[in-house]
Design a protein around this motif. Structure first.
Motif, mmCIF file in Angstrom:
data_model
loop_
_atom_site.group_PDB
_atom_site.id
_atom_site.type_symbol
_atom_site.label_atom_id
_atom_site.label_comp_id
_atom_site.label_asym_id
_atom_site.label_seq_id
_atom_site.Cartn_x
_atom_site.Cartn_y
_atom_site.Cartn_z
ATOM 1 N N ALA A 12 0.815 -1.217 0.000
ATOM 2 C CA ALA A 12 0.000 0.000 0.000
ATOM 3 C C ALA A 12 0.853 1.274 0.000
ATOM 4 O O ALA A 12 0.592 2.220 -0.744
ATOM 5 N N GLY A 47 3.483 3.622 -1.012
ATOM 6 C CA GLY A 47 4.342 3.732 -2.199
ATOM 7 C C GLY A 47 4.345 5.162 -2.710
ATOM 8 O O GLY A 47 4.089 6.105 -1.948
ATOM 9 N N LEU A 48 4.601 5.283 -3.996
ATOM 10 C CA LEU A 48 4.687 6.628 -4.579
ATOM 11 C C LEU A 48 3.392 7.411 -4.357
ATOM 12 O O LEU A 48 3.410 8.621 -4.202
ATOM 13 N N ILE A 88 0.890 -2.093 -14.473
ATOM 14 C CA ILE A 88 1.294 -1.039 -13.518
ATOM 15 C C ILE A 88 2.782 -1.198 -13.186
ATOM 16 O O ILE A 88 3.540 -0.234 -13.201
ATOM 17 N N LEU A 128 -4.352 1.973 -1.463
ATOM 18 C CA LEU A 128 -4.436 0.657 -0.828
ATOM 19 C C LEU A 128 -4.258 -0.489 -1.832
ATOM 20 O O LEU A 128 -4.512 -1.650 -1.495
ATOM 21 N N VAL A 144 -6.551 -4.954 -8.161
ATOM 22 C CA VAL A 144 -5.637 -5.577 -9.125
ATOM 23 C C VAL A 144 -5.061 -6.903 -8.622
ATOM 24 O O VAL A 144 -4.090 -7.410 -9.174
ATOM 25 N N THR A 177 -3.396 -7.725 -5.936
ATOM 26 C CA THR A 177 -2.222 -7.817 -5.054
ATOM 27 C C THR A 177 -2.656 -8.155 -3.622
ATOM 28 O O THR A 177 -2.021 -8.968 -2.952
ATOM 29 N N MET A 183 3.145 -6.384 -6.854
ATOM 30 C CA MET A 183 2.563 -6.564 -8.194
ATOM 31 C C MET A 183 3.261 -7.731 -8.892
ATOM 32 O O MET A 183 2.637 -8.535 -9.587
HETATM 33 N N1 PFF Z 1 -0.374 1.539 -3.440
HETATM 34 C C1 PFF Z 1 0.745 1.925 -4.240
HETATM 35 C C2 PFF Z 1 1.080 3.382 -3.991
HETATM 36 O O1 PFF Z 1 0.377 4.064 -3.217
HETATM 37 O O2 PFF Z 1 2.056 3.854 -4.565
HETATM 38 C C3 PFF Z 1 0.509 1.710 -5.709
HETATM 39 C C4 PFF Z 1 0.082 0.332 -6.091
HETATM 40 C C5 PFF Z 1 0.739 -0.782 -5.588
HETATM 41 C C6 PFF Z 1 -0.948 0.165 -6.965
HETATM 42 C C7 PFF Z 1 0.328 -2.058 -5.947
HETATM 43 C C8 PFF Z 1 -1.361 -1.093 -7.334
HETATM 44 C C9 PFF Z 1 -0.725 -2.189 -6.821
HETATM 45 F F1 PFF Z 1 -1.100 -3.380 -7.171
#
Ligand code: PFF
Length: 454
Positions: A22, A24-25, A100, A227, A231, A233, A328
């Motif tokens: 969750a 991340g960027l 992604i 979150l 997708v 994960t 991912m």
């Molecule tokens: N949640 C991650 C973020 O906030 O950067 C982005 C992300 C991670 C999106 C994993 C989708 C995923 F499957």
């Protein structure tokens, strides 16, 4: 099908891995900016509500499927709805995280590049325009970004190929506490800068007039992305959680950490942005243009300290991106291992090749391929829009419909309440069931339509 599946070691390992996915960027470049733009504290309240009322039920829906079946996305759907069209949802959620991952790896690569620069040359340009054009030149140059993309994806491959316990779990157990420590250190530093107050006000001043329907949709969309919903994960990681573990506690822990990190990141970034006297913006520009400019500016008076903060900051970004990217990656690996009978090693290599090629096309779309467009968008922007605006929401919608309307209610209750042994869970099951069946599909439809019209 693999006879023996790996599991996370315990509750904290599961929560750290899910929080790793969750955080991340999205927490660093999107959340702080959205808060300031969309009503400060008022937005935070709405965001909190949408995390708890919308995203948590969706998170739990995905987790219930994974935890119930102890299988990856495709296998899980096949098991719960044999021979039916739901398998397509399984397939969709194998493919969308890999798309992604491909462009996420490009941005992860840029972060490694900037970390390298902060370790070696540092940031010395003293005009924001000069810093922006340096970033433009960096991404447009074909070879160096490709090299960093390869490094980033290769790093993910290395972690994932080591397995769920010795690779993913171990990496998250080390990096997640480190990430919190680093971001808190940066926040403390940032809050002590002269002029930092304006940044705090930007984040906290409640402005309820900015709470429009589109702001609410934006808050919901952000909580969705942050979150990692829709997708597969969450489903895949939940399939590695032990049978007797309490899914609701895991969900609340993940949402709590994600939210906490986003807030700390806000207080780490915005005060520094305001102290440097610039307007905050979102997206890659915030990380790769605004912040290097701030580091360069700070460097004029305190070069040693500014260099150190720059290094700490890019380390944070690189690791936050890694922990999300491996989640991912694992979705694809789980599919190839469980459904196609490949060894983990071979599966890792295959995913590396596929994502490397798509990622390379995304990377080159800033330079030699900038003239190639799909629906009027560059390859990078197309992959980004397609996944974050459509595939994530679509997958999320199908997951909630599946658990709320198709799955056997007794099975859902059984998962949610740990077979009826968890008293708190049993007491709130009715609320969860209502949110899942009615509020979540409606809210996702609103996000979907808003994205479509945007
Ligand atoms: N949640 C991650 C973020 O906030 O950067 C982005 C992300 C991670 C999106 C994993 C989708 C995923 F499957």
């Amino acid at each position: 099908m693999a006879a023996r599946r790996e599991h996370f070691g315990g509750r904290s390992a599961a929560i750290l891995a899910l929080a790793g996915s969750a955080i991340g960027l999205g927490n660093i470049w999107r959340f702080p900016y959205m808060v300031g733009q969309t009503g400060g504290a008022a937005f935070i309240i709405i965001y909190l509500a949408s995390c708890l009322l919308l995203s948590l039920p969706i998170f739990l829906a995905e987790a219930i499927i994974g935890h119930r079946t102890h299988a990856g996305t495709f296998g899980a759907m096949e098991r719960l709805a044999p021979g039916m069209k739901w398998k397509w949802l399984g397939l969709l959620t194998v493919l969308s995280p890999l798309v992604i991952l491909s462009y996420y790896s490009v941005v992860g690569g840029w972060s490694i590049g900037y970390l390298w620069q902060s370790l070696t040359a540092g940031f010395h340009l003293d005009e924001i325009g000069a810093v922006s054009s340096a970033f433009g030149r960096f991404v447009a140059e074909p070879w160096v970004p490709l090299l960093f993309h390869t490094l980033f994806l290769g790093g993910c491959a290395w972690i994932v190929s080591a397995g769920v316990k010795s690779g993913i779990e171990r990496f998250n157990k080390i990096t997640m506490p480190l990430l919190f420590l680093l971001i808190v250190m940066i926040m403390v530093y940032s809050l002590t800068l002269p002029g930092a107050r304006a940044g705090v006000e930007y984040l906290l001043k409640p402005d309820f007039s900015k709470i429009t329907p589109s702001a609410v949709a934006a808050a919901m969309g952000q909580s969705f992305f942050s979150l990692s919903l829709g997708v597969g994960t969450i489903l895949t990681y939940a399939s590695y959680i032990r049978r007797d573990e309490n899914i609701l506690v895991t969900g609340l822990g993940t949402v709590g950490f994600d939210l906490l990190f986003a807030l700390i990141a806000g207080f780490a970034i915005m005060p520094a942005v305001f102290a440097a006297g610039i307007e905050p913006g979102a997206g890659p520009g915030l990380i790769f243009e605004t912040l290097p400019y701030i580091f360069a500016k700070m460097g004029a008076s305190a070069p040693w300290l500014s260099g150190l903060v720059a290094v700490l900051f890019f380390v944070t970004i690189v690791f936050a991106a890694f922990t999300s990217a491996i989640s991912m990656y694992e979705v694809g690996v789980a599919y190839l291992v469980e459904q196609r009978g490949l060894s983990r090693h071979k599966a890792t290599v295959l995913i590396f090749l596929g994502c490397w090629i798509l990622g390379a096309l995304c990377s080159l779309s800033f330079g030699p391929l900038s003239g190639t467009h799909i629906f009027g968008l560059t390859i990078f922007n197309f992959c980004d829009r397609l996944t974050s605006n459509f595939l994530m929401t679509f997958g999320g919608l199908l997951f909630v419909i599946f658990v709320g309307w198709k799955m056997d209610k007794t099975a859902v209750r059984d998962e949610f309440t740990c077979g009826g042994t968890a008293r708190f869970n049993t007491a709130v099951f009715g609320a969860f069931w209502f949110l899942l069946r009615y509020l979540a599909p409606l809210a996702i439809l609103i996000i979907f339509i808003t994205n479509f019209l945007a």
